[in-house]
Design a protein around this motif. Sequence first.
Motif, PDB file in Angstrom:
ATOM      1  N   GLN A   1      -3.264  -3.769  -4.178  1.00  0.00           N
ATOM      2  CA  GLN A   1      -3.578  -4.045  -2.761  1.00  0.00           C
ATOM      3  C   GLN A   1      -2.672  -3.253  -1.823  1.00  0.00           C
ATOM      4  O   GLN A   1      -2.458  -3.653  -0.685  1.00  0.00           O
ATOM      5  N   THR A   2      -2.113  -2.164  -2.363  1.00  0.00           N
ATOM      6  CA  THR A   2      -1.133  -1.419  -1.570  1.00  0.00           C
ATOM      7  C   THR A   2      -1.691  -0.078  -1.113  1.00  0.00           C
ATOM      8  O   THR A   2      -2.335   0.625  -1.885  1.00  0.00           O
ATOM      9  N   MET A   3      -1.402   0.230   0.153  1.00  0.00           N
ATOM     10  CA  MET A   3      -1.825   1.500   0.743  1.00  0.00           C
ATOM     11  C   MET A   3      -0.581   2.381   0.907  1.00  0.00           C
ATOM     12  O   MET A   3       0.475   1.885   1.309  1.00  0.00           O
ATOM     13  N   VAL A   4      -0.743   3.669   0.584  1.00  0.00           N
ATOM     14  CA  VAL A   4       0.391   4.585   0.674  1.00  0.00           C
ATOM     15  C   VAL A   4       0.030   5.761   1.566  1.00  0.00           C
ATOM     16  O   VAL A   4      -1.076   6.299   1.458  1.00  0.00           O
ATOM     17  N   ILE A   5       0.967   6.161   2.425  1.00  0.00           N
ATOM     18  CA  ILE A   5       0.806   7.415   3.171  1.00  0.00           C
ATOM     19  C   ILE A   5       2.056   8.236   2.900  1.00  0.00           C
ATOM     20  O   ILE A   5       3.180   7.787   3.183  1.00  0.00           O
ATOM     21  N   ALA A   6       1.850   9.417   2.304  1.00  0.00           N
ATOM     22  CA  ALA A   6       2.990  10.245   1.912  1.00  0.00           C
ATOM     23  C   ALA A   6       2.913  11.587   2.638  1.00  0.00           C
ATOM     24  O   ALA A   6       1.951  12.329   2.464  1.00  0.00           O
TER      25      ALA A   6
ATOM     26  N   LYS B   1      -0.258  15.700   4.345  1.00  0.00           N
ATOM     27  CA  LYS B   1      -0.198  14.248   4.146  1.00  0.00           C
ATOM     28  C   LYS B   1      -1.178  13.804   3.067  1.00  0.00           C
ATOM     29  O   LYS B   1      -2.291  14.318   2.985  1.00  0.00           O
ATOM     30  N   LEU B   2      -0.744  12.831   2.261  1.00  0.00           N
ATOM     31  CA  LEU B   2      -1.637  12.207   1.285  1.00  0.00           C
ATOM     32  C   LEU B   2      -1.810  10.739   1.661  1.00  0.00           C
ATOM     33  O   LEU B   2      -0.822  10.054   1.942  1.00  0.00           O
ATOM     34  N   VAL B   3      -3.049  10.281   1.700  1.00  0.00           N
ATOM     35  CA  VAL B   3      -3.328   8.866   1.983  1.00  0.00           C
ATOM     36  C   VAL B   3      -4.030   8.298   0.747  1.00  0.00           C
ATOM     37  O   VAL B   3      -4.946   8.926   0.214  1.00  0.00           O
ATOM     38  N   LEU B   4      -3.585   7.136   0.324  1.00  0.00           N
ATOM     39  CA  LEU B   4      -4.077   6.575  -0.931  1.00  0.00           C
ATOM     40  C   LEU B   4      -4.238   5.060  -0.790  1.00  0.00           C
ATOM     41  O   LEU B   4      -3.281   4.393  -0.389  1.00  0.00           O
ATOM     42  N   TYR B   5      -5.432   4.545  -1.064  1.00  0.00           N
ATOM     43  CA  TYR B   5      -5.565   3.085  -1.061  1.00  0.00           C
ATOM     44  C   TYR B   5      -6.794   2.637  -1.842  1.00  0.00           C
ATOM     45  O   TYR B   5      -7.824   3.310  -1.830  1.00  0.00           O
ATOM     46  N   PRO B   6      -6.685   1.491  -2.528  1.00  0.00           N
ATOM     47  CA  PRO B   6      -7.860   0.952  -3.221  1.00  0.00           C
ATOM     48  C   PRO B   6      -8.828   0.360  -2.202  1.00  0.00           C
ATOM     49  O   PRO B   6      -8.413  -0.184  -1.175  1.00  0.00           O
ATOM     50  N   ILE B   7     -10.154   0.443  -2.512  1.00  0.00           N
ATOM     51  CA  ILE B   7     -11.141  -0.033  -1.526  1.00  0.00           C
ATOM     52  C   ILE B   7     -12.125  -1.045  -2.100  1.00  0.00           C
ATOM     53  O   ILE B   7     -13.133  -1.332  -1.474  1.00  0.00           O
TER      54      ILE B   7
ATOM     55  N   LEU C   1       1.707  -1.817   3.133  1.00  0.00           N
ATOM     56  CA  LEU C   1       1.596  -0.406   3.531  1.00  0.00           C
ATOM     57  C   LEU C   1       2.951   0.250   3.303  1.00  0.00           C
ATOM     58  O   LEU C   1       3.986  -0.295   3.709  1.00  0.00           O
ATOM     59  N   ARG C   2       2.932   1.406   2.630  1.00  0.00           N
ATOM     60  CA  ARG C   2       4.189   2.137   2.419  1.00  0.00           C
ATOM     61  C   ARG C   2       4.082   3.530   2.997  1.00  0.00           C
ATOM     62  O   ARG C   2       3.079   4.209   2.788  1.00  0.00           O
ATOM     63  N   TYR C   3       5.104   3.939   3.713  1.00  0.00           N
ATOM     64  CA  TYR C   3       5.211   5.321   4.172  1.00  0.00           C
ATOM     65  C   TYR C   3       6.250   6.023   3.308  1.00  0.00           C
ATOM     66  O   TYR C   3       7.388   5.544   3.185  1.00  0.00           O
TER      67      TYR C   3
END
Length: 414
Positions: free
Chosen positions: A200-205, A211-217, A71-73
């Motif tokens: 496999q990485t989730m990003v919240i920017a 805010k942008l939330v991005l993740y593969p599902i 997880l990255r902020y």
Amino acid sequence: MTVIIAGAGIGGLTAALMLHERGIRAQVVEQAAEVREVGVGINTLPHSIAELARLGLLERLDEVGLRTRELRYLTRTGQEVWRELRGIHGGHDFPQFSIHRGRLQKLLLDAVIERMGPDAVQTGLRLSGFVQDEAGVSAHFTDSREGTSSRLFRGDVLVCADGIHSVGRRSFYPDEGPPSWDGVVMWRGAVEWPVWEDGQTMVIAGGLSGKLVLYPIAPAKDGRQLMNWVVNIRVADASVSPPPPDSWSRKAPLSKVLPYAKRFHVPGIDIAALVRESGSIFEYPMADRDPLPRWTHGRVTLLGDAAHPMYPVGSNGAAQAILDARSLADLLAQTEHPREALYRYELDRLPKTAEVVRINRIGGPERVIDEVEKRSPAGFDDVNDVLSSDERKAIVKGYAKMAGFNARKHVTAA
Ligand SMILES: Cc1cc2nc3c(=O)[nH]c(=O)nc-3n(C[C@H](O)[C@H](O)[C@H](O)COP(=O)(O)OP(=O)(O)OC[C@H]3O[C@@H](n4cnc5c(N)ncnc54)[C@H](O)[C@@H]3O)c2cc1C
């Protein structure tokens, strides 16, 4: 004992599986004519995955969902504020899953039907009211299409797992009114996209107001995978503007969200193109409700979003519904009288979830991004000069502890 469950969402279906496992008969009744794969991405945290694993569902989760590794902020402009490993990679005994909400619901529904038979879930019937007496509870359901009164189910307990507009909740709190809105609208979509980074990485920017939330599902196939995105923007002063309708299937045009999406930068991924290529875009207000003083009234109780709708920050909505189900099933199995079990369930779960609702209102763990953006609106050379590592850790790990999923071992991302 028979437990009637109104609502075949994540919470209601999980509760049915757990009750069945404990030898208690559960009857699920759902308002939708059929359970379709509605929604986009959802995250489920290790403490709730532990419960689904105990139900023997881990293999199936791996088929349709994705184990989140990192997880990255980031700030809105793409500067890194925090990164950490998640799930097993982060020291938990169970993974965190990023998954399509509809596929998770379908997986649970299939398990209910396989284990409990096709009649365990009745669809097209909407809870309209209930009456309880010394011996049990009678729940009235109306046909969702015709609106005529049609079915009565009799049980020992009624669990209202009927979401943010719960009929059960309204019957106990008729003056509560609509959900509260903070002026933020969420636009959501999902699109097949070339695998980004490790896949496999989730990003919240960005912070709470943008805010942008991005993740593969889903697992990658031929170098592509289903990528979920959410753009959250504060568009109105909630004290004077009413929220847009809160239907999960309400669509929005690309022209509405694209200008907002262009505000965000995530290194290595073209956000505008991602949004442009998504087939359908859904609009939903960021809404929740104040914590309640009580969930349980005799033989009737609330579960999941019916009990504690919360802002979707910190990946907790579905997870807390699953934890409710575990507590309820165990207490009904262990306690002599169902009324006492429901009372003890509320004692266990209400304070914990109320705290999550409150902390999510101020941003949950993602508050760390707000803090950094507030202190350094023009960006920074070194994030440690803006907010020390200990301060950032206190916000992120403090949330994990409060929401019950702090890892036993602490692992930092490379
Ligand atoms: C259609 C839909 C799509 C969603 N999509 C997303 C998403 O993309 N991302 C996300 O983070 N969260 C989404 N959510 C919310 C998320 O599923 C919940 O926050 C979380 O999983 C808790 O689940 P729950 O079972 O308590 O509530 P819900 O998932 O809301 O389930 C409630 C269920 O009860 C049924 N119901 C409602 N009223 C009645 C009634 N009177 N009688 C009988 N049945 C009734 C509903 O049809 C629904 O199936 C969605 C919810 C729904 C209903």
